[in-house]
Write an enzyme that holds these catalytic residues in place. Structure first.
Site, PDB file in Angstrom:
ATOM      1  N   ARG A 242      -9.516  23.828  -5.263  1.00 30.38           N
ATOM      2  CA  ARG A 242      -9.563  23.102  -6.572  1.00 30.38           C
ATOM      3  C   ARG A 242     -10.222  23.945  -7.738  1.00 30.38           C
ATOM      4  O   ARG A 242     -10.733  24.778  -7.273  1.00 30.38           O
ATOM      5  CB  ARG A 242     -10.069  21.726  -6.579  1.00 30.38           C
ATOM      6  CG  ARG A 242     -11.569  21.622  -6.190  1.00 30.38           C
ATOM      7  CD  ARG A 242     -11.994  20.298  -6.427  1.00 30.38           C
ATOM      8  NE  ARG A 242     -11.856  19.361  -7.759  1.00 30.38           N
ATOM      9  CZ  ARG A 242     -12.330  18.436  -7.702  1.00 30.38           C
ATOM     10  NH1 ARG A 242     -12.758  17.652  -6.838  1.00 30.38           N
ATOM     11  NH2 ARG A 242     -12.323  17.899  -8.968  1.00 30.38           N
TER      12      ARG A 242
ATOM     13  N   GLU B 222      -2.349   9.149  -8.264  1.00 28.06           N
ATOM     14  CA  GLU B 222      -3.062   7.784  -8.567  1.00 28.06           C
ATOM     15  C   GLU B 222      -2.778   7.469  -9.873  1.00 28.06           C
ATOM     16  O   GLU B 222      -3.485   8.041 -10.608  1.00 28.06           O
ATOM     17  CB  GLU B 222      -4.314   7.524  -7.867  1.00 28.06           C
ATOM     18  CG  GLU B 222      -4.718   8.170  -6.349  1.00 28.06           C
ATOM     19  CD  GLU B 222      -6.039   7.985  -6.023  1.00 28.06           C
ATOM     20  OE1 GLU B 222      -6.555   6.801  -5.983  1.00 28.06           O
ATOM     21  OE2 GLU B 222      -6.762   8.923  -6.004  1.00 28.06           O
TER      22      GLU B 222
ATOM     23  N   LYS C 162     -12.610  11.471 -11.949  1.00 24.59           N
ATOM     24  CA  LYS C 162     -11.833  10.307 -12.676  1.00 24.59           C
ATOM     25  C   LYS C 162     -12.757   9.251 -12.937  1.00 24.59           C
ATOM     26  O   LYS C 162     -12.810   8.651 -14.076  1.00 24.59           O
ATOM     27  CB  LYS C 162     -10.687   9.800 -11.949  1.00 24.59           C
ATOM     28  CG  LYS C 162      -9.461  10.525 -12.137  1.00 24.59           C
ATOM     29  CD  LYS C 162      -8.196   9.641 -11.583  1.00 24.59           C
ATOM     30  CE  LYS C 162      -6.853  10.659 -11.891  1.00 24.59           C
ATOM     31  NZ  LYS C 162      -5.772   9.701 -11.252  1.00 24.59           N
TER      32      LYS C 162
END
Length: 794
Positions: free
Chosen positions: A497, A277, A507
């Site tokens: 992850r 993104e 983020k």
């Protein structure tokens, strides 16, 4: 819910219950330490009605059911338990086959004969049949076995037998293999028991990170972590029908026609995508995603898109788009194509209209708070069953801007009674009266991630849709939507992850650190953004080495300790960057028996480990009667474990001469040491233990080259700051220390931004972009392995 169920099903202690079913005591105790597994296994034991105990073989199979049974097939578990308790399913191989069958069964009403055939129920493999198969395998492998003797990989032999006789009793197989080995090789000899020569693997020195121990041979997965992914040919199976009413769909199911159309485009190659993104800078977690997405495509000779997942115009900026493309290439990856989800806005809109026509979507007027409340209560929206024509009309009005922002959404009509909250009528479109950084001001409605992501994967003919484990629960919605629209379905696989200690990866949190100026921008060297790591002097090669070393697994959220990253950084920089000398906190030393004004040019080693000495191995350093050492390398009181300078003590100035402290000059407060007087040994007969780095005046009365050095440390004091309520209160006040008056040797004068060096005894450093012609600025990348806190020890 599981914990409650376990408590309700009896008051007997779990450990006693587990021992009754024949579990090994060690396994039973480990199980009790895991609340989730304890609850699962207790429930399974009660469902199987074996609370009074059972055969050890049955107990071990029940344990496997409790720990590995597919969550999407829970409705079938009681049937499976009956087969286990009655010993119709009695081997791990049969149980694995049952798992596979139930994981792909689309309905509660399945064919029992097909199930029993798939699991080998009733199939009896005689000892004679097993013996015959083992004989065949041994005959095929005889030369290799004779060569390797008792180092033969018995597991491989076992696997080959199981492939030919999947329902054979594993105990009998093992006994026969052992007997055949003995018959062929005889007694073990001393040579058979000799340890093979071990190949050293990476080992971390003097830190607490678990080391990779020495291994005889790296596994195939270590050498090639992409072996875990199936090929396109292995991925896709043609199914004539698919069900969604009673379970989430967890695998790709393509019709022959759809699959052939897909293969005509891809030619059977692997197609992946890296879909960031553009709402912030990429961090080290994205390095793993790049490694997986680009790496798999490269390994298989395929293609990887760089696709910007730009569905939220309010958070996206061109700055982020430009950064992502630049950093992807810096990491060593070359996109097959650069695409944007916004490139497909018209296709996505047309498919949304189709979804409404098919009765799978509706326009909803609930507020976000109402949607949240209704989803929590598993209640349908009041507008869920509105007429298709009405939803089509309203959706068009949303597109034309006739409905205000926040007044309506388009929601998918999924399954509000599902056990998976990601099937609770997810939002497909929302109104945002904001121009888009890539698509301009054409659109007033924008698709959600849950709607757009899977469709664009399909439109781009992605073969492997790879993402991290937090997206696993969205897999059902992913396949539901593609099936509802009759689109090609990629293979979906999630991996763990990676989080790094003493930092944050969210983020949202990173954005707060930047916008509230807790750090100096997205590329602050204290951040684990890839831009920050690059500015700190970390190479993309060492980051990729770290990711490869961690591997690709589905283990829940691996934690990377900072010292493991630092290990990979040092491993590379130690071999690739030259040495030099810089003094961070200078203390003046006047050598009284060296003529003032005399400057000697000495040879210092740029590459200490070089096998051949030539001009490139050395650089010149001036030596005069005024030199500077670190303040921390001098003490007024000496001790046995101290190797620095002290009154009456000698040290060696690296590449120069031994010096002995003869006098100490104090400041006006009579306590602060401002200058040292010393004598040097021109003959070098003195052999002190301590060795110090230093910098000298290059000409009488002229200070050495002044530079600024920034010492960076971990950003947060705690290993897991993201778990703290007051995570900003955990910021390390010493995460950045600026040494503005450091001295460097003259050879550094022409260093350029990005040049890396090892400052002897201090660590690895890089020239920062804040440097000016008047003053160089260096960032510390990482310290050396050993501290010089005791002073002077080389």
């Amino acid at each position: 819910r599981l914990k409650t169920a376990a408590k309700d099903e009896g008051s007997e202690k779990p450990l006693d219950l587990f021992l009754k079913i024949g579990l090994d005591e060690r396994i039973a105790k480990n199980t009790v330490a895991n609340n989730k597994v304890t609850a699962n296994l207790t429930t399974v034991i009660h469902e199987a009605a074996v609370t009074d105990g059972c055969d050890r073989t049955i107990g071990n199979l029940l344990y496997t059911v409790a720990t590995k049974f597919p969550a999407n097939a829970l409705v079938h578990r009681p049937v499976l338990l009956q087969y286990i308790v009655s010993s119709k399913i009695k081997t791990p191989a049969q149980l694995e086959a049952a798992f596979s069958f139930f994981a792909t069964t689309g309905s509660v009403n399945y064919n029992i004969n097909e199930f029993e055939e798939a699991c080998g129920v009733g199939v009896e493999v005689s000892a004679e049949d097993i013996d015959l198969t083992v004989n065949v395998i041994f005959e095929e492998s005889k030369n290799v076995i004779l060569e390797q003797r008792y180092r033969t990989n018995v597991g491989e032999l076992f696997a080959r037998v199981r492939k030919r006789q999947p329902w054979a009793d594993p105990k009998i197989v093992k006994q026969l293999i052992d007997a055949k080995l003995y018959a062929l090789l005889g007694e073990r000899t001393a040579a058979d028991d000799e340890k093979p020569i071990k190949k050293k693997k990476e080992k971390l020195v003097k830190d607490q990170t678990p080391v990779v121990d020495t291994l005889q041979k790296p596994s195939e997965e270590e050498l090639n972590p992409f072996l875990i992914f199936p090929s396109p040919e292995e991925n896709f199976k043609v199914h004539t029908e698919i069900f969604f009413s009673d379970r989430p769909v967890l695998r790709a199911c393509n019709s022959r026609e759809i699959l052939e159309k897909h293969l005509n485009v891809t030619g059977g190659k692997v197609f992946t995508r890296f879909p960031p993104e553009p709402n912030g800078y990429l961090h080290i977690g994205h390095a793993k995603a790049m490694f997986v997405d680009f790496g798999l495509a490269k390994e298989r000779g395929g293609c990887c898109y760089l696709r910007y997942d730009d569905t939220n115009p309010e958070a996206e900026k061109k700055e982020y788009i430009d950064h992502i493309e630049e950093i992807v290439r810096w990491m060593g990856w070359e996109p097959f194509k650069i695409t944007y989800t916004s490139d497909y806005f018209q296709d996505l809109y047309d498919l949304a209209v189709e979804l409404i026509w098919r009765g799978h979507a509706y326009v909803d007027h609930q507020t976000p708070e109402e949607i949240k409340e209704y989803r929590e209560k598993k209640m349908n929206s009041p507008w869920r069953n509105r007429p298709i024509a009405e939803s089509l009309k309203l959706f068009n009005e949303m597109k034309e801007g006739k409905i205000g922002e926040g007044e309506a959404t388009l929601r998918m009509k999924q399954d509000m009674q599902s056990d998976n909250f990601n099937m609770y009528d997810l939002i497909a479109y929302r109104i945002k009266l904001t121009p888009h950084p890539h698509a301009g001001d054409k659109w007033r409605i924008y698709p959600s991630y849950n709607y757009a992501h899977c469709i664009v994967d399909s439109l781009e003919n992605v073969t492997h849709s790879l993402c991290t484990l937090e997206f696993e629960t969205r897999r059902s919605s992913y396949y539901w939507l593609l099936d509802a629209l009759g689109l090609y379905q990629p293979y979906v696989w999630e991996y763990s992850r990676s989080n790094v200690t003493n930092t944050v990866m969210s983020k949202r949190k990173l954005n707060r650190l930047v916008t509230q100026k807790w750090v100096d921008g997205w590329d602050d060297p204290r951040l684990m953004t890839l831009a920050g790591l690059r500015r700190r002097g970390v190479t993309s090669t060492s980051i990729n080495a770290l990711v490869r070393g961690i591997g690709i697994t589905r283990s829940d959220c691996s934690i990377i300790h900072l010292n493991r990253l630092e290990y990979h950084i040092r491993e590379e920089l130690n071999k690739t960057v030259p040495r030099t000398m810089v003094v961070l906190d200078p203390l003046k030393v006047v050598i009284t028996n060296l003529e003032a004004g005399l400057v000697m040019d000495l040879d210092a080693k740029r590459w200490p480990d070089a096998q051949i000495d030539n001009a490139s191995t050395f650089y010149k350093v001036p030596f005069s009667n005024v030199v500077y050492i670190e303040h921390t390398d001098f003490r007024l009181k000496d001790s046995k474990d101290y190797y620095g300078l002290a009154p009456g003590k000698s040290v060696l100035l690296r590449y120069a001469f031994p010096i002995k402290c003869t006098e100490v000059i104090f400041g006006d407060d009579k306590e602060t040491v401002v200058e040292i007087r010393a004598e040097y040994d021109a003959s070098k007969k003195t052999k002190p233990k301590g060795v110090l780095h230093w910098v000298s005046e290059s000409s009488p009365g002229l200070d050495p080259l002044k530079v600024e050095v920034r010492l960076f440390d971990k950003l947060f004091l705690s290993e897991s700051p993201a778990e703290l309520d007051d995570w900003l209160g955990d910021l390390n006040p010493q995460s950045k220390v600026v040494m503005s008056d450091a001295y460097a040797v003259p050879s550094l004068k022409n260093a350029a931004v990005g040049d890396r060096f090892q400052f002897e005894r201090l660590g690895y450093f890089v020239v920062d972009k804040d440097s000016t012609p008047e003053k160089l600025v260096f960032n510390r990348t990482v310290t050396l392995r050993d501290s010089y806190s005791k002073g002077g020890k080389a």
